[in-house]
Design a protein around this motif. Structure first.
Motif, PDB file in Angstrom:
ATOM      1  N   SER A  21      28.788   4.797  10.845  1.00 38.14           N
ATOM      2  CA  SER A  21      29.077   5.941   9.996  1.00 38.14           C
ATOM      3  C   SER A  21      30.025   6.886  10.705  1.00 38.14           C
ATOM      4  CB  SER A  21      27.787   6.677   9.635  1.00 38.14           C
ATOM      5  OG  SER A  21      26.963   5.889   8.817  1.00 38.14           O
ATOM      6  N   CYS A  22      30.817   7.582   9.919  1.00 39.58           N
ATOM      7  CA  CYS A  22      31.757   8.575  10.456  1.00 39.58           C
ATOM      8  C   CYS A  22      31.621   9.830   9.605  1.00 39.58           C
ATOM      9  CB  CYS A  22      33.165   8.035  10.413  1.00 39.58           C
ATOM     10  SG  CYS A  22      34.451   9.219  10.881  1.00 39.58           S
ATOM     11  N   ALA A  23      31.251  10.921  10.247  1.00 38.27           N
ATOM     12  CA  ALA A  23      31.108  12.206   9.555  1.00 38.27           C
ATOM     13  C   ALA A  23      32.343  13.048   9.818  1.00 38.27           C
ATOM     14  CB  ALA A  23      29.862  12.920  10.051  1.00 38.27           C
ATOM     15  N   ALA A  24      32.919  13.574   8.747  1.00 40.00           N
ATOM     16  CA  ALA A  24      34.133  14.371   8.852  1.00 40.00           C
ATOM     17  C   ALA A  24      33.848  15.829   8.548  1.00 40.00           C
ATOM     18  CB  ALA A  24      35.196  13.843   7.892  1.00 40.00           C
ATOM     19  N   SER A  25      34.566  16.704   9.231  1.00 40.94           N
ATOM     20  CA  SER A  25      34.485  18.133   8.958  1.00 40.94           C
ATOM     21  C   SER A  25      35.867  18.736   9.160  1.00 40.94           C
ATOM     22  CB  SER A  25      33.467  18.807   9.876  1.00 40.94           C
ATOM     23  OG  SER A  25      33.833  18.659  11.230  1.00 40.94           O
ATOM     24  N   GLY A  26      36.041  19.908   8.590  1.00 39.27           N
ATOM     25  CA  GLY A  26      37.338  20.556   8.695  1.00 39.27           C
ATOM     26  C   GLY A  26      38.005  20.625   7.344  1.00 39.27           C
ATOM     27  N   ARG A  27      39.116  19.942   7.190  1.00 46.27           N
ATOM     28  CA  ARG A  27      39.874  20.004   5.954  1.00 46.27           C
ATOM     29  C   ARG A  27      39.258  19.093   4.884  1.00 46.27           C
ATOM     30  NH1 ARG A  27      46.157  20.612   7.974  1.00 46.27           N
ATOM     31  NH2 ARG A  27      45.791  22.506   9.194  1.00 46.27           N
ATOM     32  N   THR A  28      39.814  19.148   3.688  1.00 48.45           N
ATOM     33  CA  THR A  28      39.260  18.433   2.547  1.00 48.45           C
ATOM     34  C   THR A  28      39.277  16.930   2.784  1.00 48.45           C
ATOM     35  OG1 THR A  28      40.068  20.185   1.103  1.00 48.45           O
ATOM     36  CG2 THR A  28      39.407  18.114   0.070  1.00 48.45           C
ATOM     37  N   PHE A  29      38.086  16.366   2.878  1.00 51.80           N
ATOM     38  CA  PHE A  29      37.940  14.951   3.219  1.00 51.80           C
ATOM     39  C   PHE A  29      38.645  14.056   2.216  1.00 51.80           C
ATOM     40  CE2 PHE A  29      36.086  11.417   5.220  1.00 51.80           C
ATOM     41  CZ  PHE A  29      35.486  10.591   4.280  1.00 51.80           C
ATOM     42  N   SER A  30      38.572  14.388   0.941  1.00 54.26           N
ATOM     43  CA  SER A  30      39.143  13.519  -0.095  1.00 54.26           C
ATOM     44  C   SER A  30      40.667  13.510  -0.093  1.00 54.26           C
ATOM     45  CB  SER A  30      38.617  13.934  -1.468  1.00 54.26           C
ATOM     46  OG  SER A  30      38.955  15.275  -1.734  1.00 54.26           O
ATOM     47  N   ASN A  31      41.303  14.293   0.741  1.00 55.48           N
ATOM     48  CA  ASN A  31      42.759  14.274   0.873  1.00 55.48           C
ATOM     49  C   ASN A  31      43.246  13.199   1.829  1.00 55.48           C
ATOM     50  OD1 ASN A  31      43.060  16.392  -0.890  1.00 55.48           O
ATOM     51  ND2 ASN A  31      43.434  17.932   0.681  1.00 55.48           N
ATOM     52  N   TYR A  32      42.300  12.490   2.457  1.00 54.41           N
ATOM     53  CA  TYR A  32      42.661  11.555   3.518  1.00 54.41           C
ATOM     54  C   TYR A  32      42.224  10.133   3.183  1.00 54.41           C
ATOM     55  CZ  TYR A  32      43.548  15.656   6.362  1.00 54.41           C
ATOM     56  OH  TYR A  32      44.054  16.828   6.841  1.00 54.41           O
ATOM     57  N   ALA A  33      43.151   9.186   3.407  1.00 54.12           N
ATOM     58  CA  ALA A  33      42.727   7.809   3.514  1.00 54.12           C
ATOM     59  C   ALA A  33      42.013   7.661   4.855  1.00 54.12           C
ATOM     60  CB  ALA A  33      43.925   6.867   3.450  1.00 54.12           C
ATOM     61  N   MET A  34      41.022   6.776   4.897  1.00 51.88           N
ATOM     62  CA  MET A  34      40.221   6.614   6.103  1.00 51.88           C
ATOM     63  C   MET A  34      40.271   5.156   6.563  1.00 51.88           C
ATOM     64  SD  MET A  34      39.108   9.651   6.640  1.00 51.88           S
ATOM     65  CE  MET A  34      37.922   9.285   7.954  1.00 51.88           C
ATOM     66  N   ALA A  35      40.071   4.963   7.840  1.00 52.25           N
ATOM     67  CA  ALA A  35      40.098   3.602   8.369  1.00 52.25           C
ATOM     68  C   ALA A  35      39.215   3.491   9.599  1.00 52.25           C
ATOM     69  CB  ALA A  35      41.528   3.196   8.716  1.00 52.25           C
ATOM     70  N   TRP A  36      38.877   2.257   9.897  1.00 52.34           N
ATOM     71  CA  TRP A  36      38.213   1.902  11.142  1.00 52.34           C
ATOM     72  C   TRP A  36      39.158   1.014  11.949  1.00 52.34           C
ATOM     73  CZ3 TRP A  36      33.592   3.846  12.763  1.00 52.34           C
ATOM     74  CH2 TRP A  36      32.790   4.469  11.815  1.00 52.34           C
ATOM     75  N   PHE A  37      39.270   1.348  13.217  1.00 49.01           N
ATOM     76  CA  PHE A  37      39.999   0.530  14.180  1.00 49.01           C
ATOM     77  C   PHE A  37      39.018   0.122  15.270  1.00 49.01           C
ATOM     78  CE2 PHE A  37      44.586   1.020  13.206  1.00 49.01           C
ATOM     79  CZ  PHE A  37      44.508   1.948  12.195  1.00 49.01           C
ATOM     80  N   ARG A  38      39.404  -0.853  16.066  1.00 50.38           N
ATOM     81  CA  ARG A  38      38.570  -1.229  17.199  1.00 50.38           C
ATOM     82  C   ARG A  38      39.438  -1.622  18.385  1.00 50.38           C
ATOM     83  NH1 ARG A  38      35.842  -6.867  14.890  1.00 50.38           N
ATOM     84  NH2 ARG A  38      37.728  -8.174  14.993  1.00 50.38           N
ATOM     85  N   GLN A  39      38.846  -1.461  19.561  1.00 48.63           N
ATOM     86  CA  GLN A  39      39.549  -1.802  20.786  1.00 48.63           C
ATOM     87  C   GLN A  39      38.591  -2.465  21.758  1.00 48.63           C
ATOM     88  OE1 GLN A  39      41.549   1.514  22.685  1.00 48.63           O
ATOM     89  NE2 GLN A  39      42.949   0.131  23.760  1.00 48.63           N
ATOM     90  N   ALA A  40      38.888  -3.710  22.085  1.00 49.87           N
ATOM     91  CA  ALA A  40      38.111  -4.454  23.063  1.00 49.87           C
ATOM     92  C   ALA A  40      38.735  -4.257  24.440  1.00 49.87           C
ATOM     93  CB  ALA A  40      38.085  -5.930  22.691  1.00 49.87           C
ATOM     94  N   PRO A  41      37.966  -4.466  25.496  1.00 48.17           N
ATOM     95  CA  PRO A  41      38.508  -4.291  26.850  1.00 48.17           C
ATOM     96  C   PRO A  41      39.756  -5.140  27.078  1.00 48.17           C
ATOM     97  CG  PRO A  41      36.132  -4.493  26.950  1.00 48.17           C
ATOM     98  CD  PRO A  41      36.526  -4.782  25.531  1.00 48.17           C
ATOM     99  N   GLY A  42      40.801  -4.515  27.576  1.00 43.24           N
ATOM    100  CA  GLY A  42      42.032  -5.232  27.876  1.00 43.24           C
ATOM    101  C   GLY A  42      42.899  -5.554  26.682  1.00 43.24           C
TER     102      GLY A  42
END
Length: 124
Positions: A21-42
């Motif tokens: 889960s990702c909780a957002a705060s600050g500006r209007t959440f619905s104005n943003y497309a959202m994504a998940w990225f990942r990074q493995a070691p190296g």
């Protein structure tokens, strides 16, 4: 500014499931497309899944298609990633990101705001 805080990572056996889960705060959440990225070691940080402002358009990396599902709740300012049938190669730090685009893009450089990341480890 948009603040993003991820949660839900952990250790899981191959074939298991986790929900990030990702909780957002600050500006209007619905104005943003959202994504998940990942990074493995190296390895470089890479796109996992994205969702449009309204939630009507979703995009997935080929490696997770059919196993992961991204969703959002604009009333609660949250975006989630349901991960099923996890594999050892899914092990990485997972990051939530926000972009002012209407639809999700796969380019890391398009995203304006990032969370601190949550570790997902898939191992027996």
């Amino acid at each position: 500014q948009v603040q993003l805080v991820e949660s839900g990572g952990g250790l899981v056996q191959p074939g298991g499931s986790l929900r990030l889960s990702c909780a957002a705060s600050g500006r209007t959440f619905s104005n943003y497309a959202m994504a998940w990225f990942r990074q493995a070691p190296g390895k470089e940080r890479g796109f996992v899944a994205g969702i449009s402002r309204s939630g009507g358009i979703r995009s997935y990396a080929d490696s997770v298609k059919g196993r992961f599902t991204i969703s959002r709740d604009n009333a609660k300012n949250t975006v989630s990633l349901q991960m099923n049938n996890l594999k050892p190669e899914d092990t990485a730090v997972y990051y939530c990101a926000a972009d002012l685009s209407i639809t999700p893009v796969r380019s890391l450089g398009s995203y304006d705001y990032w969370g601190q990341g949550t570790q997902v480890t898939v191992s027996s």
